[in-house]
Design a protein around this motif. Structure first.
Motif, short mmCIF file in Angstrom:
data_model
loop_
_atom_site.label_atom_id
_atom_site.label_comp_id
_atom_site.label_asym_id
_atom_site.label_seq_id
_atom_site.Cartn_x
_atom_site.Cartn_y
_atom_site.Cartn_z
N ASP A 55 -23.77 17.15 -50.21
CA ASP A 55 -24.88 16.87 -49.35
C ASP A 55 -24.24 16.24 -48.05
OD1 ASP A 55 -27.01 16.04 -47.99
OD2 ASP A 55 -27.97 14.96 -49.36
N VAL A 56 -23.83 17.00 -47.28
CA VAL A 56 -23.09 16.69 -46.23
C VAL A 56 -24.36 16.19 -44.92
CG1 VAL A 56 -21.96 17.38 -44.04
CG2 VAL A 56 -21.42 18.50 -46.35
N ARG A 57 -23.82 14.78 -44.67
CA ARG A 57 -24.67 14.28 -43.42
C ARG A 57 -24.00 13.62 -42.34
NH1 ARG A 57 -30.01 11.54 -47.05
NH2 ARG A 57 -30.02 13.07 -48.57
N ALA A 58 -24.53 13.53 -41.26
CA ALA A 58 -24.12 12.66 -39.99
C ALA A 58 -23.96 11.29 -40.14
CB ALA A 58 -24.56 13.46 -38.75
N LEU A 59 -22.88 10.74 -40.19
CA LEU A 59 -22.93 9.05 -39.80
C LEU A 59 -21.68 8.90 -39.11
CD1 LEU A 59 -23.36 6.31 -40.82
CD2 LEU A 59 -22.39 6.94 -43.10
N ASP A 60 -21.94 8.04 -37.95
CA ASP A 60 -21.12 7.46 -37.24
C ASP A 60 -20.92 5.91 -37.48
OD1 ASP A 60 -19.27 6.51 -35.18
OD2 ASP A 60 -20.56 7.39 -33.70
N VAL A 61 -19.58 5.69 -38.09
CA VAL A 61 -19.72 4.34 -38.74
C VAL A 61 -19.56 3.28 -37.69
CG1 VAL A 61 -18.47 4.93 -40.83
CG2 VAL A 61 -17.02 4.24 -38.78
#
Length: 273
Positions: free
Chosen positions: A55-61
């Motif tokens: 499940d690919v999701r966007a996340l900018d740490v």
């Protein structure tokens, strides 16, 4: 719940990609995050080849709001793998403090943002946190001042957090690879004309780069690191520290028994001689 869920950061390449696929093959539901989901092609292709889904999701740490938003969309979480990071080669006199801050934002504060957002879910599941640091989080290395500072900070933070989190049922581990054959090395931001711009540090930088090329010629594969991380995810009582190779264990051992610092200084000084 029969299927456990793990969220992994920095999965577009390297260790993160390999760990996402390996975890999915081991039966985990994998939430694979990355800053730019347009770069998910390699991960999706590897998952398809392995016969699994992620499940690919966007996340900018580096953005707390991004971490909070991503975690808010998850109902249950058993494990977090903090893998996102960026290398950096440079030395203090020739770079700005802003350059150093940028390295800290990705490699240190990025870990904090995601871990903080995940902890309520992990307390509920009695889950665990695995954070990829580096042998550079134990031993300071020439021309890696900012990177090692960030990794030292992560190590100290997680070592301090571990006993506190354990009282709430959450286990904390750090994973320390040595040289790994991945895109990480090509992303350190070293300009093609770096030696020309190094001025009085040019001989030392040249020696360091020669030594580093040799070290990475026999590097551990991302898949090998991933296999060890999946074992740690499944361990009944995960250790706090996982050194992922014999080379990493030997290198870290130099620091852990070097009470006055002289052995490490002699070792790393030879890299730039």
């Amino acid at each position: 719940m029969s299927t456990k869920t793990v969220l992994i950061t920095g999965t577009s390449s390297g260790i993160g990609l390999a760990t996402a696929v390996a975890a999915a093959r081991s039966g985990w539901r994998v939430i694979a995050t990355m800053r730019d989901t347009a770069k998910a092609g390699a991960l999706l292709a590897a998952a398809e080849e392995a016969g699994v889904t992620v499940d690919v999701r966007a996340l900018d740490v580096t953005a707390p709001a991004s971490a909070e938003s991503c975690l808010a969309g998850i109902d249950h979480l058993d494990a977090l793998v903090n893998n996102a990071g960026a290398g950096h080669v440079g030395t203090l006199e020739q770079e700005s403090v802003e350059d150093v801050r940028a390295v800290m934002e990705v490699n240190f504060f990025g870990v904090l943002h995601v871990t903080k957002a995940a902890l309520p879910l992990l307390r509920a599941s009695k889950g665990r946190v695995l954070t990829v640091t580096s042998v550079g989080g134990l031993i300071g290395q020439p021309f890696n001042e900012a990177y090692c500072a960030a990794k030292f900070a992560v190590e100290g933070f997680m070592e301090s957090l571990a006993p506190v989190a354990a009282t709430a049922g959450v286990s904390i581990s750090v994973v320390e690879p040595g040289a790994v054959a991945s895109e990480f090395v090509s992303n350190v931001g070293l300009a093609d004309n770096a030696l020309e711009q190094a001025g009085p540090y040019a001989p030392a930088l040249s020696a360091y780069l020669d030594r580093t090329r040799g070290a990475f010629a026999d590097a551990q594969t991302p898949q090998d690191v991933a296999a060890r991380m999946v074992d740690l995810l499944a361990a009944e009582q995960p250790a706090f520290r996982l050194l992922t190779s014999d080379a990493a264990r030997a290198f870290a051992g130099t620091k852990l028994k070097d009470l006055d610092g002289s052995t490490v200084q002699a070792l790393t000084s030879a890299w730039v001689a």
